[in-house]
Write a protein that holds these residues in place. Sequence first.
Motif, PDB file in Angstrom:
ATOM      1  N   SER A  93       0.832  -1.199   0.000  1.00 11.98           N
ATOM      2  CA  SER A  93       0.000   0.000   0.000  1.00 11.98           C
ATOM      3  C   SER A  93       0.870   1.253   0.000  1.00 11.98           C
ATOM      4  O   SER A  93       0.603   2.212  -0.747  1.00 11.98           O
ATOM      5  CB  SER A  93      -0.926   0.006   1.220  1.00 11.98           C
ATOM      6  OG  SER A  93      -1.681   1.202   1.282  1.00 11.98           O
ATOM      7  N   LEU A  94       1.925   1.248   0.833  1.00 12.63           N
ATOM      8  CA  LEU A  94       2.842   2.382   0.844  1.00 12.63           C
ATOM      9  C   LEU A  94       3.494   2.563  -0.519  1.00 12.63           C
ATOM     10  O   LEU A  94       3.556   3.677  -1.054  1.00 12.63           O
ATOM     11  CB  LEU A  94       3.930   2.172   1.911  1.00 12.63           C
ATOM     12  CG  LEU A  94       3.783   2.990   3.197  1.00 12.63           C
ATOM     13  CD1 LEU A  94       2.536   2.582   3.957  1.00 12.63           C
ATOM     14  CD2 LEU A  94       5.027   2.836   4.079  1.00 12.63           C
ATOM     15  N   LEU A  95       3.995   1.478  -1.085  1.00 13.65           N
ATOM     16  CA  LEU A  95       4.651   1.559  -2.379  1.00 13.65           C
ATOM     17  C   LEU A  95       3.689   2.088  -3.440  1.00 13.65           C
ATOM     18  O   LEU A  95       4.062   2.926  -4.271  1.00 13.65           O
ATOM     19  CB  LEU A  95       5.191   0.187  -2.782  1.00 13.65           C
ATOM     20  CG  LEU A  95       5.921   0.114  -4.125  1.00 13.65           C
ATOM     21  CD1 LEU A  95       7.126   1.042  -4.138  1.00 13.65           C
ATOM     22  CD2 LEU A  95       6.334  -1.325  -4.428  1.00 13.65           C
ATOM     23  N   THR A  96       2.451   1.619  -3.401  1.00 13.13           N
ATOM     24  CA  THR A  96       1.447   2.081  -4.359  1.00 13.13           C
ATOM     25  C   THR A  96       1.215   3.578  -4.226  1.00 13.13           C
ATOM     26  O   THR A  96       1.153   4.309  -5.227  1.00 13.13           O
ATOM     27  CB  THR A  96       0.122   1.332  -4.144  1.00 13.13           C
ATOM     28  OG1 THR A  96       0.348  -0.070  -4.293  1.00 13.13           O
ATOM     29  CG2 THR A  96      -0.932   1.773  -5.149  1.00 13.13           C
ATOM     30  N   ASP A  97       1.102   4.057  -2.999  1.00 15.06           N
ATOM     31  CA  ASP A  97       0.905   5.492  -2.780  1.00 15.06           C
ATOM     32  C   ASP A  97       2.112   6.300  -3.250  1.00 15.06           C
ATOM     33  O   ASP A  97       1.960   7.374  -3.847  1.00 15.06           O
ATOM     34  CB  ASP A  97       0.627   5.775  -1.307  1.00 15.06           C
ATOM     35  CG  ASP A  97      -0.781   5.386  -0.892  1.00 15.06           C
ATOM     36  OD1 ASP A  97      -1.672   5.361  -1.758  1.00 15.06           O
ATOM     37  OD2 ASP A  97      -0.987   5.092   0.309  1.00 15.06           O
ATOM     38  N   TYR A  98       3.308   5.800  -2.978  1.00 14.57           N
ATOM     39  CA  TYR A  98       4.505   6.506  -3.433  1.00 14.57           C
ATOM     40  C   TYR A  98       4.482   6.703  -4.948  1.00 14.57           C
ATOM     41  O   TYR A  98       4.768   7.792  -5.455  1.00 14.57           O
ATOM     42  CB  TYR A  98       5.763   5.707  -3.069  1.00 14.57           C
ATOM     43  CG  TYR A  98       6.076   5.603  -1.601  1.00 14.57           C
ATOM     44  CD1 TYR A  98       5.720   6.589  -0.689  1.00 14.57           C
ATOM     45  CD2 TYR A  98       6.776   4.486  -1.106  1.00 14.57           C
ATOM     46  CE1 TYR A  98       6.030   6.477   0.654  1.00 14.57           C
ATOM     47  CE2 TYR A  98       7.093   4.379   0.232  1.00 14.57           C
ATOM     48  CZ  TYR A  98       6.718   5.364   1.103  1.00 14.57           C
ATOM     49  OH  TYR A  98       7.032   5.254   2.429  1.00 14.57           O
ATOM     50  N   LEU A  99       4.175   5.644  -5.645  1.00 15.09           N
ATOM     51  CA  LEU A  99       4.160   5.714  -7.104  1.00 15.09           C
ATOM     52  C   LEU A  99       3.004   6.572  -7.603  1.00 15.09           C
ATOM     53  O   LEU A  99       3.151   7.330  -8.572  1.00 15.09           O
ATOM     54  CB  LEU A  99       4.070   4.304  -7.691  1.00 15.09           C
ATOM     55  CG  LEU A  99       5.236   3.369  -7.362  1.00 15.09           C
ATOM     56  CD1 LEU A  99       4.956   1.964  -7.865  1.00 15.09           C
ATOM     57  CD2 LEU A  99       6.545   3.893  -7.961  1.00 15.09           C
ATOM     58  N   ALA A 100       1.855   6.485  -6.942  1.00 14.16           N
ATOM     59  CA  ALA A 100       0.675   7.226  -7.387  1.00 14.16           C
ATOM     60  C   ALA A 100       0.857   8.730  -7.244  1.00 14.16           C
ATOM     61  O   ALA A 100       0.329   9.504  -8.065  1.00 14.16           O
ATOM     62  CB  ALA A 100      -0.560   6.770  -6.604  1.00 14.16           C
TER      63      ALA A 100
END
Length: 362
Positions: A93-100
């Motif tokens: 979830s963190l990684l997804t937010d970083y990329l988003a």
Amino acid sequence: MTEEAQFDPEASLARSTARSLEIEGEIREHPERFRILTGDRPTGNLHIGHLFGSLENRVRLARAGVETFVLIADYQVITDRDGLGPIRERVYSLLTDYLAVGLDPDRVTFFTHSSLPELNQLMLPFLALSTDAELRRNPTVKAELDDTQGRPMSGLLLTYPVHQAADILFCKANLVPVGKDQLPHLEQARVIARRFDERFGRADESRPVFPQPEALLSKSGTVLGLDGTKMSKSKGNTIELGFTADETAKLIKRAVTDSDRHITYDPANRPEVSNLVNIAALASGRDPYDVAAELGDAGGGGLKKLATEALNEYLAPMRARRQELLADEGYLSGVLSRGNERAREIAVQTLDEVRTAMKMVY
């Protein structure tokens, strides 16, 4: 006089504020001179406090050409709790937010604690360079202990500042974006870097093993929770980046305001109203005083409507990108795997330098 006695929080803040202005100018001219370390604990989903407080700044610096390392601090989840919870889901979830939000994996190295044993091995010599009094005096350690409601302090919580020093120093980061409350952590890393060179020497006589990392103080003000208190995942007063537009609208509708219909931006005397004004201003790229003046006598209802519209419009492209990323776990896994591989290569090299300086190469 000992190093412990020499540390002055007010003087440190004044120096860091002045130096941060200088660093911003240096970044504009020579971004390649800097390497940043930043990150988060995967204890829950990221929210707009993270977005406006740190994520936007990370994107800005990475796009400016500053080499950026982002740590997903999975080991630090257990500093103050018994279990890990849904750790895998939260890491992704963190990684997804970083990329988003716009952090580009071609420019940014994403990695996890648990994938870098060499980073964690640095804890041993670093602990030898830290005193019990320094660690117990650290504001974050004291605050986290207060939040545990009387449970005994774990060894990992006590040594949390040392672990953060290892995070910063393993990759030889020379710049760390922080808020003023985090300056003692950075000072601990600076002390450890200096003491290592003084006590153990150098792998290369022409330079120290570790640089002295500097602070880049955050420019944004604090975004409060929707109840007017500090925004916290545990309080349920946040707007997570993954929430839908409807969920966001419902949460803002329940936000605390006051009975005065005339909207002003006055954080000291009207923190709840001013917080919503600030959210609307941050989301629309405007000055909060101008937002308040435009609202005039619109009251709490008008303020909530404006904050909702501004925030949902601002988050819309991030939310769309987030959904695309969640549908492709293979891509996310590849980004994290490549980041872990690169970070570990650096950690291995740094540990080799440490062992050479300590004459522990056999």
